[in-house]
Design a protein around this motif. Sequence first.
Motif, PDB file in Angstrom:
ATOM      1  N   VAL A   2       0.863  -1.182   0.000  1.00 28.71           N
ATOM      2  CA  VAL A   2       0.000   0.000   0.000  1.00 28.71           C
ATOM      3  C   VAL A   2       0.898   1.229   0.000  1.00 28.71           C
ATOM      4  CG1 VAL A   2      -1.834   1.250   1.187  1.00 28.71           C
ATOM      5  CG2 VAL A   2      -1.766  -1.246   1.311  1.00 28.71           C
ATOM      6  N   ARG A   3       0.793   2.050  -1.042  1.00 30.21           N
ATOM      7  CA  ARG A   3       1.627   3.237  -1.165  1.00 30.21           C
ATOM      8  C   ARG A   3       0.872   4.458  -0.638  1.00 30.21           C
ATOM      9  NH1 ARG A   3       3.950   4.864  -6.328  1.00 30.21           N
ATOM     10  NH2 ARG A   3       5.651   5.634  -5.013  1.00 30.21           N
ATOM     11  N   ASP A  92      -1.836   4.682  -3.500  1.00 29.12           N
ATOM     12  CA  ASP A  92      -3.154   4.166  -3.146  1.00 29.12           C
ATOM     13  C   ASP A  92      -3.925   5.149  -2.271  1.00 29.12           C
ATOM     14  OD1 ASP A  92      -2.845   1.332  -4.214  1.00 29.12           O
ATOM     15  OD2 ASP A  92      -1.129   1.461  -2.868  1.00 29.12           O
ATOM     16  N   VAL A  93      -3.203   5.815  -1.378  1.00 31.47           N
ATOM     17  CA  VAL A  93      -3.829   6.734  -0.418  1.00 31.47           C
ATOM     18  C   VAL A  93      -2.998   8.010  -0.354  1.00 31.47           C
ATOM     19  CG1 VAL A  93      -4.486   7.105   2.007  1.00 31.47           C
ATOM     20  CG2 VAL A  93      -4.756   4.840   0.977  1.00 31.47           C
ATOM     21  N   GLY A 107      -6.182   9.154  -5.900  1.00 36.17           N
ATOM     22  CA  GLY A 107      -6.008   8.214  -4.810  1.00 36.17           C
ATOM     23  C   GLY A 107      -7.083   8.369  -3.749  1.00 36.17           C
ATOM     24  N   TRP A 372      -4.852   4.593   7.413  1.00 38.62           N
ATOM     25  CA  TRP A 372      -4.441   4.397   6.020  1.00 38.62           C
ATOM     26  C   TRP A 372      -5.031   3.107   5.450  1.00 38.62           C
ATOM     27  CZ3 TRP A 372       1.395   5.607   7.194  1.00 38.62           C
ATOM     28  CH2 TRP A 372       1.552   7.004   7.305  1.00 38.62           C
ATOM     29  N   ARG A 373      -4.972   2.046   6.235  1.00 38.96           N
ATOM     30  CA  ARG A 373      -5.514   0.772   5.747  1.00 38.96           C
ATOM     31  C   ARG A 373      -7.021   0.858   5.555  1.00 38.96           C
ATOM     32  NH1 ARG A 373      -1.792  -3.179   9.555  1.00 38.96           N
ATOM     33  NH2 ARG A 373      -0.116  -3.515   8.013  1.00 38.96           N
ATOM     34  N   ALA A 376      -7.643   2.631   2.306  1.00 37.98           N
ATOM     35  CA  ALA A 376      -7.372   1.758   1.164  1.00 37.98           C
ATOM     36  C   ALA A 376      -8.479   0.740   0.972  1.00 37.98           C
ATOM     37  CB  ALA A 376      -6.023   1.072   1.367  1.00 37.98           C
ATOM     38  N   GLY A 381      -8.730  -0.491  -2.386  1.00 40.82           N
ATOM     39  CA  GLY A 381      -7.310  -0.686  -2.647  1.00 40.82           C
ATOM     40  C   GLY A 381      -6.787  -1.927  -1.964  1.00 40.82           C
ATOM     41  N   GLN A 382      -5.439  -2.021  -1.868  1.00 45.13           N
ATOM     42  CA  GLN A 382      -4.806  -3.162  -1.243  1.00 45.13           C
ATOM     43  C   GLN A 382      -4.912  -3.017   0.267  1.00 45.13           C
ATOM     44  OE1 GLN A 382      -0.882  -4.102  -2.974  1.00 45.13           O
ATOM     45  NE2 GLN A 382      -1.174  -2.221  -4.131  1.00 45.13           N
ATOM     46  N   THR A 383      -4.778  -4.110   1.004  1.00 51.47           N
ATOM     47  CA  THR A 383      -4.728  -4.099   2.463  1.00 51.47           C
ATOM     48  C   THR A 383      -3.565  -4.937   2.920  1.00 51.47           C
ATOM     49  OG1 THR A 383      -6.216  -5.990   2.633  1.00 51.47           O
ATOM     50  CG2 THR A 383      -7.225  -3.777   2.670  1.00 51.47           C
TER      51      THR A 383
END
Length: 383
Positions: A2-3, A92-93, A107, A372-373, A376, A381-383
Motif C-alpha cells: 500500500v503506497r 493508493d492513499v 487516490g 491508512w488501511r 485503502a 485498494g490493497q490491504t
Amino acid sequence: MVRILANLCSIVPGRVGGSEVYASRLLSAFAAHGAGEAPDIELEVASMARTRAAHPSLGDLRWHESRWKGDIRLLRIASESTWLTRRSDGFDVVHHFGGRLPAARRGAAVLTVHDIQPLDIPANFSPAKRRYLRWALPRSVMAADVVAVPSRWVASRLEERLAVPADRIAVVPSSYATDPLVRSGGAGCEARPLGLPRALTGRRFVLYPAATYPHKNHGTLIDAHAAVWSRHNEPTLVLTGAAGRDHAVVTEHAARAPGVVHLGWVEEARLASLISSAAAVAFPSRYEGFGLPVIEAMAAGTPVIAAAVTALPEVVRDGGLLVGPDDVDGWIDALLEVLDGSAEVARRVERGRARAADFAPERAAAGLIDAWRHAAQTAGGQT
C-alpha cells in the motif's frame, strides 16, 4: 504493498502552529516504529520548498519537495491541485494534513481535521477566510474516504455538526517528542532552561505555550496569576507562542500585570526545556481539538492545569487539575495548590505520566496505519 503519500503542502515551517507539530510527530512515529510493524506500507512525503530541512526526523523518508515556497496561501492551494496531483500518480492513499481536500486529487483520501473552529467559533477568522473555510471544510469532510481527528471530542463534533458517519472517522492522537535534541535540558538539568531570560534563573515559573488567538484565553490566566503574585511575589508567568489575532490585546494585558514574561514563538527544543522545568503548565484554552502541550507536560512529569472544556478533559483525564476556563478564582486556587506542592499534586503528576503513555509514539503510529488501511479498504485498494 500500500503506497501512501503524506501531503504537507499546507505547512509553512514555524508559522502554521500545532498542525505542523501534529503532522511531524505522527510521521516521525511511523518512521521510527510503523515501518517495522507494517512492512506492507510504503510512505512518501510531498511538501512546499524548505519544509524537509525543518524536519530532520523525517529525513529517511522519500520526499517530493516543490520548488516553490509556501509563504503565499493561494500558491499552496494551487500547488495542491496541480503539482501535488501529478505527484499522486501511483499512490493508493493520499493523506491530506491541511484540513481540506484539493479541488483536484488522485487516490483514496485521508483528511486530517484538527477541529471545526470555522463552524463553532467563526469570529476567530477574517471574513474572507471564514467564508472559504465554511465552504471548504464541509465539502472536504464529506468527500474524504477517512477523516482523521486527534480526539474523540472532535469526532463527536463532526458527527453532530456535519453528520459524518462514525465508520468514516478515525481517532488518531498525536504523540509527545522523543528526540533527545528536543527533550534535552529538562528537570534536573544544571543549566538554566533554554529560552528563559537569565534574570529569572532560579525562580519558579508557570508556562502557557499558546499562540495569541482569542480562544486561547490568556486573559483569565494573567488575571489569576496577578492575584497569586500579589500574595507571594511568585511564580513568574512565562508565555510562549506565535502571534495570533489577539496578540496586541494579550501583549498589553501582560505588560500591565506583574511577573509576566512573554517570549513569543520559541523553537521546539527550547519549549521542551521550558515545559520540563516549569512548576506547572497552565492551559486555559476555551477550545481545543487535542492540546499537545498538555501531553508534553504530563510526559515530562510537570503538573498540568487545564480548562475543563472541549477535548482537554478527554486528554488529561485524572492526570491534571481541570478548571472552568473563565473561573478566575478557580485558576487562582489551582496555581496556589501547585505552589504548595501537596501530595495530591504529586499523585496527579504520576497519573499524568501514566496517561501520557497512552500517546506513546508506537501507539500513534498504529493509529495512523489503521487509518491508512481503512482508507485503502474503503476505496477498494490493497490491504
